[in-house]
Design an enzyme around this catalytic site. Structure first.
Site, PDB file in Angstrom:
ATOM      1  N   ARG A  23       0.651  -1.077  -0.159  1.00 23.06           N
ATOM      2  CA  ARG A  23      -0.098  -0.174   0.050  1.00 23.06           C
ATOM      3  C   ARG A  23       0.867   0.979  -0.120  1.00 23.06           C
ATOM      4  O   ARG A  23       1.615   1.572   0.731  1.00 23.06           O
ATOM      5  CB  ARG A  23      -0.855   0.006   1.471  1.00 23.06           C
ATOM      6  N   HIS A 218     -21.953   3.292   6.398  1.00 22.71           N
ATOM      7  CA  HIS A 218     -22.028   3.825   5.124  1.00 22.71           C
ATOM      8  C   HIS A 218     -23.426   4.287   4.600  1.00 22.71           C
ATOM      9  O   HIS A 218     -23.573   4.460   3.675  1.00 22.71           O
ATOM     10  CB  HIS A 218     -21.536   2.836   4.187  1.00 22.71           C
ATOM     11  N   LYS A 249     -17.626   9.619   8.638  1.00 18.87           N
ATOM     12  CA  LYS A 249     -17.816   9.500   7.112  1.00 18.87           C
ATOM     13  C   LYS A 249     -18.924  10.492   6.808  1.00 18.87           C
ATOM     14  O   LYS A 249     -18.547  11.695   6.760  1.00 18.87           O
ATOM     15  CB  LYS A 249     -18.098   8.016   6.984  1.00 18.87           C
ATOM     16  N   THR A 279      -8.885   7.468  26.368  1.00 16.71           N
ATOM     17  CA  THR A 279      -9.384   8.654  26.442  1.00 16.71           C
ATOM     18  C   THR A 279     -10.696   9.006  25.558  1.00 16.71           C
ATOM     19  O   THR A 279     -10.760   8.830  24.659  1.00 16.71           O
ATOM     20  CB  THR A 279      -8.420   9.709  25.965  1.00 16.71           C
ATOM     21  N   THR A 364      -9.347  -6.257   1.201  1.00 17.87           N
ATOM     22  CA  THR A 364     -10.379  -5.335   1.166  1.00 17.87           C
ATOM     23  C   THR A 364     -11.625  -6.007   0.287  1.00 17.87           C
ATOM     24  O   THR A 364     -12.577  -6.030   0.431  1.00 17.87           O
ATOM     25  CB  THR A 364     -10.097  -3.903   0.672  1.00 17.87           C
TER      26      THR A 364
HETATM   27  C1  LIG Z   1     -14.833   2.586   8.166  1.00 23.34           C
HETATM   28  C2  LIG Z   1     -16.039   1.547   8.603  1.00 23.34           C
HETATM   29  C3  LIG Z   1     -15.888   1.350  10.104  1.00 23.34           C
HETATM   30  C4  LIG Z   1     -15.036   2.053  11.096  1.00 23.34           C
HETATM   31  O1  LIG Z   1     -15.487   3.005  11.225  1.00 23.34           O
HETATM   32  P1  LIG Z   1     -14.432   4.501  11.548  1.00 23.34           P
HETATM   33  O2  LIG Z   1     -15.323   5.447  12.205  1.00 23.34           O
HETATM   34  O3  LIG Z   1     -13.734   4.870  10.365  1.00 23.34           O
HETATM   35  O4  LIG Z   1     -13.423   3.614  12.469  1.00 23.34           O
HETATM   36  C5  LIG Z   1     -16.948   0.271  10.333  1.00 23.34           C
HETATM   37  N1  LIG Z   1     -17.477  -0.282   9.831  1.00 23.34           N
HETATM   38  C6  LIG Z   1     -17.583  -0.202   8.364  1.00 23.34           C
HETATM   39  C7  LIG Z   1     -18.361  -1.022   7.492  1.00 23.34           C
HETATM   40  C8  LIG Z   1     -16.813   0.623   7.692  1.00 23.34           C
HETATM   41  O5  LIG Z   1     -16.646   0.704   6.401  1.00 23.34           O
END
Ligand SMILES: *Cc1c(COP(=O)(O)O)cnc(C)c1O
Length: 411
Positions: A23, A218, A249, A279, A364
Site C-alpha cells: 500500500r 455507510h 464518514k 481517552t 479488502t
Molecule cells: C469505516 C468502517 C468502519 C469504521 O469506522 P471508523 O469510524 O472509520 O473507525 C466500520 N464499519 C464499516 C463497514 C466501515 O466501512
C-alpha cells in the site's frame, strides 16, 4: 547465533510487493471550502487534485455549521478531553451528542466511542460475552472491525453467505430457538454498494429468537428522512436491537457510536474495555459531530445531491463502456480485476489528470475483483463528473482495460 528480527518485517513487506498489494498512501491537504478540490504531494511537487474517493460523503467536514461548532468549542474548552470517560473525560458536548444520536435512531440511549472501528469491536465482543452461550451469526462480507469483535467475543460463530437469507435461516434453525443468538450485519456494504434485506433478517431473528446488530456506517447521514440510515428509510429501526454508526464518514468528523434500548448501552458502557480504558472524544470533535448530525436531521439537500451526482456518474461512465459494477447506492465501484492494472489506472488518473481514486485490492475485496471505488458527493458538479468520465475513458484506452458494452452497463 543472532536472530534476524529485521528480516521478519522486510520479509512481510516483500510478500506484499510480490503480490502487488503493497500500500502506498497519497499525502493530501484538504482545503476547507474547496472540497473536493485539494492539494497533494506527487513526486516531490505540490499539485491541485480532485478527490474522488473520500468517505466525507457529503462534504460535512467543511460545512459552515460544523466548522463554527468546532471553532466555538476550541475557544471555550481547548483541545483535549482530559481523560477517559470514567476519569474526568465525560464532557457536556459528548453527553449532548449521545442524546442527539439516541433521538436520531429512536433508541433510549447512545454511547460514543473514539472510532467506528472501536464501537464495533467493543460492542460486539462485549454483548456476545454478556449473553451466555451466545452463537454469533455473521455475514461473510462484514467489515474487519466487526470480525475483530466476533473474534474477541470468544464465542462460537457461524458465517452466513453474503445477504443469503436461506443460509442464515439454516444456521438459525440448526442452533434452535432456545439458544441465545446474535446476528451481525451491515446495511450498506461499502465495496459493492449493495444493501442488506433488513426486514427479512429481522423476520428471521424474531422467528428464531435472535438479537440483531447492524452496522450503518455507510448509511448514516445519507439515507432515511432524518439521515438515520437504511433502517430508518425502510421503517425497520425499532426492529433492530443495536444500531452502530460512525461520525467520521457522512458526518465528516471522527468517532463511532451504538444506539440501543434498555440496559444494553449501560452494560457496554460498564464492561467494554475499548470504551473504558481510552481517552474520550474531545469537546471540539463532539460539538462538531453534534452540529453535523443536527444539520442532516433537518436537511435533505446533501442527501438528494449525493444521489443525483452518483447516478449521473454511473450513467456517464456506462455511456463510455467503463465497467461500473451494479450498485444500489451512492457507491460507484469500477471493476478492473487485476491488482497491477488497478494501481496503474489509479496512477495515470492522478499523474496525468489530477484525479485521485485509490485502488482497492485484496484483502479488502476478493482477488480478481480489484477495483476503483468512486464516491461522488453533492459537491462533485456535473462538469467534474464529465471530466472524470473522459479521463477514465482515456486511461481505459491507454491501458487496454476491459470494457463493457454501454447498453449492458446501463441496465
Ligand atoms: C469505516 C468502517 C468502519 C469504521 O469506522 P471508523 O469510524 O472509520 O473507525 C466500520 N464499519 C464499516 C463497514 C466501515 O466501512
Amino acid at each position: 547465533m543472532s536472530i534476524d528480527y529485521a528480516g521478519f518485517f522486510s520479509g512481510a513487506i516483500d510478500k506484499l510487493h510480490e503480490e502487488r498489494r503493497y500500500r502506498v498512501f497519497l499525502d493530501i491537504e484538504r482545503i476547507a471550502g474547496a472540497f473536493p478540490h485539494a492539494r497533494a504531494e506527487i513526486d516531490g511537487k505540490t499539485r491541485d487534485i480532485v478527490i474522488w474517493c473520500s468517505n466525507d460523503y457529503l462534504g460535512m467536514g467543511q460545512h459552515p455549521d460544523v466548522i463554527a461548532a468546532a471553532r466555538k468549542a476550541v475557544a471555550e474548552h481547548g483541545v483535549g478531553a482530559g481523560g477517559t470517560r470514567n476519569i474526568s473525560g465525560t464532557n457536556s458536548a459528548i453527553v449532548a451528542l449521545e442524546r442527539e444520536l439516541a433521538d436520531l435512531h429512536g433508541k433510549d440511549h447512545a454511547l460514543v466511542f473514539t472510532s467506528g472501528f472501536i464501537s464495533n469491536d467493543a460492542t460486539i465482543s462485549t454483548v456476545a460475552r454478556l449473553v451466555p452461550d451466545c452463537l454469533i451469526l455473521s455475514d461473510e462480507l462484514n467489515h474487519a472491525s466487526m470480525i475483530e469483535g466476533v473474534r474477541r467475543a470468544g464465542r462460537e460463530k457461524a458465517i452466513f453467505r453474503h445477504n443469503d437469507l436461506a443460509h442464515l435461516e439454516e444456521l438459525l434453525k440448526k442452533a434452535g430457538v432456545e439458544r441465545p443468538k446474535l446476528i451481525v450485519f451491515e446495511s450498506v456494504y461499502s465495496m459493492d454498494g449493495d444493501i442488506a434485506p433488513i426486514h427479512a433478517i429481522c423476520d428471521l431473528a424474531e422467528r428464531y429468537g435472535a438479537m440483531t446488530y447492524i452496522d450503518e456506517v455507510h448509511a448514516v447521514g445519507m439515507y432515511g428522512p432524518r439521515g438515520a440510515g437504511v433502517a430508518e428509510r425502510e421503517g425497520a429501526m425499532e426492529r433492530i436491537d443495536i444500531i452502530e454508526g460512525t461520525l467520521a464518514k457522512a458526518f465528516g468528523c471522527l468517532g463511532g457510536y451504538v444506539a440501543a434500548d434498555g440496559a444494553i448501552v449501560d452494560a457496554v458502557r460498564s464492561h467494554a474495555t475499548g470504551f473504558i480504558f481510552t481517552t474520550a472524544l474531545p469537546p471540539v470533535i463532539a460539538s462538531a459531530a453534534c452540529a453535523s448530525v443536527r444539520h442532516l436531521k433537518k436537511s435533505s439537500v446533501e442527501r438528494d445531491g449525493q444521489q443525483r451526482q452518483a447516478a449521473l456518474t454511473k450513467r456517464q461512465l456506462a455511456a463510455r463502456g467503463i465497467p461500473v459494477m451494479v450498485s444500489e447506492t451512492h457507491i460507484v465501484p469500477v471493476l478492473v480485476g487485476d491488482p497491477e492494472k488497478a494501481k496503474a489506472a489509479s496512477d495515470l488518473l492522478l499523474r496525468r489528470h489530477g484525479l485521485y481514486i485509490q485502488p482497492i485490492n485484496f484483502p479488502t475485496v476478493p482477488r480478481g475483483t480489484e477495483r476503483l471505488r468512486i464516491t461522488p458527493s453533492p459537491l462533485h458538479g456535473d462538469a467534474l463528473i464529465e471530466e472524470l468520465a473522459d479521463a477514465m475513458d482515456q486511461v481505459w484506452k491507454e491501458l487496454d482495460l476491459p470494457r463493457r458494452a454501454a447498453a449492458e452497463a446501463a441496465e
